[in-house]
Design an enzyme around this catalytic site. Structure first.
Site, PDB file in Angstrom:
ATOM      1  N   LYS A  82     -65.909-114.140  81.952  1.00  7.45           N
ATOM      2  CA  LYS A  82     -64.992-113.336  80.421  1.00  7.45           C
ATOM      3  C   LYS A  82     -64.265-111.521  81.254  1.00  7.45           C
ATOM      4  CE  LYS A  82     -69.296-111.663  78.683  1.00  7.45           C
ATOM      5  NZ  LYS A  82     -70.099-112.283  79.058  1.00  7.45           N
ATOM      6  N   ARG A  85     -73.578-109.034  71.484  1.00  7.05           N
ATOM      7  CA  ARG A  85     -74.785-109.746  72.396  1.00  7.05           C
ATOM      8  C   ARG A  85     -75.787-109.983  71.294  1.00  7.05           C
ATOM      9  NH1 ARG A  85     -72.716-107.636  77.780  1.00  7.05           N
ATOM     10  NH2 ARG A  85     -74.140-108.689  79.424  1.00  7.05           N
ATOM     11  N   ARG A  95     -70.839-112.343  93.471  1.00  5.50           N
ATOM     12  CA  ARG A  95     -70.460-111.245  93.259  1.00  5.50           C
ATOM     13  C   ARG A  95     -71.129-109.897  94.028  1.00  5.50           C
ATOM     14  NH1 ARG A  95     -69.656-110.238  86.309  1.00  5.50           N
ATOM     15  NH2 ARG A  95     -71.865-110.117  86.726  1.00  5.50           N
ATOM     16  N   ARG A 135     -72.755-104.423  92.580  1.00  6.61           N
ATOM     17  CA  ARG A 135     -73.584-104.240  91.516  1.00  6.61           C
ATOM     18  C   ARG A 135     -74.658-103.651  91.413  1.00  6.61           C
ATOM     19  NH1 ARG A 135     -70.270-107.028  85.817  1.00  6.61           N
ATOM     20  NH2 ARG A 135     -72.682-106.496  85.252  1.00  6.61           N
ATOM     21  N   ARG A 139     -80.397-111.013  82.272  1.00  4.72           N
ATOM     22  CA  ARG A 139     -79.199-111.067  82.124  1.00  4.72           C
ATOM     23  C   ARG A 139     -79.207-112.507  80.744  1.00  4.72           C
ATOM     24  NH1 ARG A 139     -76.750-108.407  86.087  1.00  4.72           N
ATOM     25  NH2 ARG A 139     -74.989-109.837  85.517  1.00  4.72           N
TER      26      ARG A 139
HETATM   27  P1  ADP Z   1     -72.513-108.813  82.397  1.00  2.00           P
HETATM   28  O1  ADP Z   1     -71.896-110.355  81.355  1.00  2.00           O
HETATM   29  O2  ADP Z   1     -72.382-109.828  83.597  1.00  2.00           O
HETATM   30  O3  ADP Z   1     -74.448-109.099  81.634  1.00  2.00           O
HETATM   31  P2  ADP Z   1     -71.146-106.680  81.645  1.00  2.00           P
HETATM   32  O4  ADP Z   1     -69.831-106.055  81.823  1.00  2.00           O
HETATM   33  O5  ADP Z   1     -70.972-107.285  79.795  1.00  2.00           O
HETATM   34  O6  ADP Z   1     -71.837-108.172  82.761  1.00  2.00           O
HETATM   35  O7  ADP Z   1     -73.180-105.670  80.473  1.00  2.00           O
HETATM   36  C1  ADP Z   1     -74.109-105.274  81.746  1.00  2.00           C
HETATM   37  C2  ADP Z   1     -74.490-104.321  81.046  1.00  2.00           C
HETATM   38  O8  ADP Z   1     -74.724-103.774  79.995  1.00  2.00           O
HETATM   39  C3  ADP Z   1     -75.567-105.710  80.408  1.00  2.00           C
HETATM   40  O9  ADP Z   1     -76.715-106.589  80.997  1.00  2.00           O
HETATM   41  C4  ADP Z   1     -76.470-104.240  79.323  1.00  2.00           C
HETATM   42  O10 ADP Z   1     -77.478-103.414  79.878  1.00  2.00           O
HETATM   43  C5  ADP Z   1     -75.062-103.324  78.847  1.00  2.00           C
HETATM   44  N1  ADP Z   1     -74.710-103.856  77.888  1.00  2.00           N
HETATM   45  C6  ADP Z   1     -72.832-104.556  77.802  1.00  2.00           C
HETATM   46  N2  ADP Z   1     -72.893-104.693  76.920  1.00  2.00           N
HETATM   47  C7  ADP Z   1     -73.464-104.748  76.038  1.00  2.00           C
HETATM   48  C8  ADP Z   1     -74.034-104.894  74.112  1.00  2.00           C
HETATM   49  N3  ADP Z   1     -72.690-105.712  73.799  1.00  2.00           N
HETATM   50  N4  ADP Z   1     -75.302-104.512  74.127  1.00  2.00           N
HETATM   51  C9  ADP Z   1     -76.325-103.857  74.523  1.00  2.00           C
HETATM   52  N5  ADP Z   1     -75.618-103.646  75.972  1.00  2.00           N
HETATM   53  C10 ADP Z   1     -74.623-104.074  76.473  1.00  2.00           C
END
Ligand code: ADP
Length: 192
Positions: A13, A88, A127, A133, A144
């Site tokens: 994404k 999410r 990654r 990260r 996740r």
């Molecule tokens: P990925 O898609 O690899 O999980 P992101 O960068 O989208 O990585 O998100 C990293 C973290 O940030 C998530 O695991 C969560 O802890 C938090 N996060 C991001 N977006 C949300 C959301 N919409 N609601 C709750 N937590 C979020």
């Protein structure tokens, strides 16, 4: 163009959103990036979110909605946006409808990048080596993916039922996937 990008962690994404941003000339709003910026700045919100994120759990819906309201209040979103990492869960999907509704907007497409789980795990491991990260540990990745399956998959069904979903095959070169997304959003809905 108003896009919501959906897909599991590791589905690409973020990478595709960065390209779409250039192509469509609209801002890329990544809730993960917004949260990581708060963590880096050491803000109160960042301190609250840091541990939750490292464990791979979801930061509270209230924090996310506040952050998004803030971001959408900036004028650069008036011509469109690419939303990445939100919603999410179903509560967030409802909150997004509410937020956009108050701005007399809606989104044009919810695009889901489809990638098989085995490949996701492989990509995230790659990654983790390259970027280091904090939440790309095996334990956090498992959490996740579980949260994605339990809480985010219903959002995808919800958009599918509402005829708002476009599914794109997320396996292939970056260029191939990018071209598929552009085709999907220019040729109308391909409900999948
Ligand atoms: P990925 O898609 O690899 O999980 P992101 O960068 O989208 O990585 O998100 C990293 C973290 O940030 C998530 O695991 C969560 O802890 C938090 N996060 C991001 N977006 C949300 C959301 N919409 N609601 C709750 N937590 C979020």
């Amino acid at each position: 163009m108003r896009l919501v990008l959906l897909g599991a962690p590791g589905s690409g994404k973020g990478t595709q959103a960065a390209r779409l941003k250039e192509h469509l000339q609209v801002p890329h709003i990544s809730t993960g990036d917004l949260l990581r910026a708060e963590v880096a700045a050491g803000s109160k919100l960042g301190l609250e979110a840091k541990g939750v994120m490292a464990r791979g759990e979801l930061v509270s819906d209230a924090i996310l909605l506040g952050m998004l309201e803030d971001r959408f209040s900036r004028s650069d979103t008036s011509n469109g946006f690419i939303l990445d990492g939100y919603p999410r869960n179903l509560a967030q999907a409802a909150a997004l409808d509410g937020l956009l509704g108050r701005m007399k907007q809606s989104f044009d497409y919810a695009v889901k990048l489809r990638v098989a789980t085995e490949l996701l795990v492989e990509r995230i491991a790659g990654r983790a080596k390259a970027e280091g990260r904090a939440d790309d540990t095996p334990e956090s990745v498992r959490t996740r993916l579980q949260i994605y399956n339990n809480q985010t998959a219903p959002v995808i069904d919800y958009y599918r039922q509402h005829g708002q979903l476009t599914v794109v095959d997320g396996v292939g070169s970056l260029d191939e996937v990018f071209t598929r997304i552009l085709e999907a959003i220019s040729s109308g809905h391909e409900v999948g």
